[in-house]
Design an enzyme around this catalytic site. Structure first.
Site, PDB file in Angstrom:
ATOM      1  N   SER A  77     -19.727  -1.816   2.649  1.00 11.53           N
ATOM      2  CA  SER A  77     -18.846  -1.023   3.016  1.00 11.53           C
ATOM      3  C   SER A  77     -17.473  -1.259   2.309  1.00 11.53           C
ATOM      4  CB  SER A  77     -18.544  -1.373   4.568  1.00 11.53           C
ATOM      5  OG  SER A  77     -19.396  -0.944   5.222  1.00 11.53           O
ATOM      6  N   TYR A 121     -33.163   0.555   8.742  1.00 12.14           N
ATOM      7  CA  TYR A 121     -32.586   1.694   8.426  1.00 12.14           C
ATOM      8  C   TYR A 121     -33.571   2.781   8.827  1.00 12.14           C
ATOM      9  CZ  TYR A 121     -29.127  -1.089   5.755  1.00 12.14           C
ATOM     10  OH  TYR A 121     -28.362  -1.948   5.524  1.00 12.14           O
ATOM     11  N   HIS A 142     -31.970 -10.110   6.235  1.00  9.84           N
ATOM     12  CA  HIS A 142     -30.804  -9.246   6.835  1.00  9.84           C
ATOM     13  C   HIS A 142     -29.861  -9.852   7.694  1.00  9.84           C
ATOM     14  CE1 HIS A 142     -30.233  -4.612   7.957  1.00  9.84           C
ATOM     15  NE2 HIS A 142     -29.104  -5.322   7.573  1.00  9.84           N
TER      16      HIS A 142
END
Length: 333
Positions: free
Chosen positions: A200, A55, A121
């Site tokens: 999300s 990120y 990840h």
């Protein structure tokens, strides 16, 4: 704030996903605004913060390290390896030596001696999952990380990883409009006592009543512009689902965002939604979802209204889908 469990940690029932403070959703907020948002989350009792080496190519970890260092003993800090920025490009690399080097870099940026939850990840399909998890197990033994997580993997891959070292959490997208975890992963998590972390949970803004026209509202570099569900024709059809959704929210006197999060919280105590936001008022609104209790009939109405059969467009484009290992629904011929 209600509490739920990840491994040996007691964490807030809602976590804060910090990606959009530095990455992927257009121009990041100013450092002062990002700092204020993180501190406001702490004030609400949120103690579970999610970041990654990817990120902002390290910028997000540096932000959390700077802001959260005075509160380090109060928070559960999660980060991720296996997908990083190299020479300005996103690279998936699960080799053990790369994961260990990434961890050292993350520890420095996060200004901590140990990461509480460290995810792979992405599974690098060129590297056996056993090798990548073995490297993370070495980091546990070395005291660099406290627990291991996985992101965007299938139930069989979770079981393979869990056979090498206990997995504390599995993270993937889950919301009313992304139901893929219901194929097999949720059951595998229950079976193995793995916490499911739902990212999300607000359907990337779709369920918040704030995104009516992606073409006009999204910046050029917003990742949603590459997602089929946000293409003009598909999104127009998806918007048709929201009138009834808003009616249900009105019936139980909550906001649309609170309804989406309450639906996830009602799905099981082993599920922890992590939402992302840049705005204090949205943070305040989302936190209110912990007080919203849905009875079974409301959950069933929502299940019927928005699901894999009623939503138009796949979750990811073909290139992105090839990078992940999650189960997908069969598309009817």
């Amino acid at each position: 704030m209600q509490q739920r469990r990840i491994g040996s940690f007691s964490v807030s029932a809602l976590g804060l996903g910090c990606m959009n403070l530095s990455h992927a959703y257009g121009t990041p907020p100013a450092p002062e605004a990002a700092t204020a948002l993180l501190l406001r989350a702490l004030e609400h009792g949120i103690n579970f913060f999610d970041t990654a080496a990817l990120y902002g190519f390290g910028a997000n970890e540096s932000l959390l390290g700077r802001v959260l260092k005075p509160y380090r003993r109060q928070v559960v800090l999660a980060s991720k390896c296996g997908m990083t920025g190299v020479d300005g490009r996103r690279v998936i690399d699960g080799r053990p030596e790369v994961l260990k080097r990434t961890c050292e870099d993350s520890l420095q940026r996060l200004q901590t001696d140990v990461i509480d939850l460290y995810y792979l990840h992405r599974w690098d399909k060129k590297v056996p999952i056993e090798d990548s998890i073995g490297a993370l197990a070495d980091l546990v033994n070395a005291g660099k990380i406290r627990s291991i997580g996985l992101s965007e993997v299938s139930a069989p891959m979770l079981r393979r990883a869990h056979a090498v070292h206990p997995i504390a959490a599995l993270q993937t997208e889950y919301s009313l409009w992304t139901r893929n975890p219901e194929i097999a992963v949720l059951e595998a998590c229950r079976e193995l006592d793995v916490t499911f972390v739902a990212f999300s949970p607000l359907a990337r803004g779709f369920l918040t009543c704030t995104l009516r026209d992606p073409e006009l509202q999204l910046e050029a570099k917003d990742i949603r512009r590459q997602m089929p569900r946000f293409e003009a024709a598909n999104y127009a059809k998806n918007l048709e689902l929201l009138a009834e959704y808003y009616r249900i929210a009105d019936e139980i006197t909550c906001t649309p965002a609170q309804l989406a999060l309450a639906w996830l919280l009602a799905k099981g105590e082993y599920i922890i939604p992590i939402f992302g936001t840049r705005q204090a008022e949205h943070l305040d609104d989302n936190v209110g979802s912990v007080a919203v209790k849905l009875d079974r009939s409301v959950v069933e109405r929502l299940d019927t209204l928005i699901n894999q059969q009623t939503v138009t467009g796949p979750r990811y484009n073909a290139a992105t889908q090839q990078e992940i290992d999650t189960e997908t629904f069969r598309i009817a011929a």
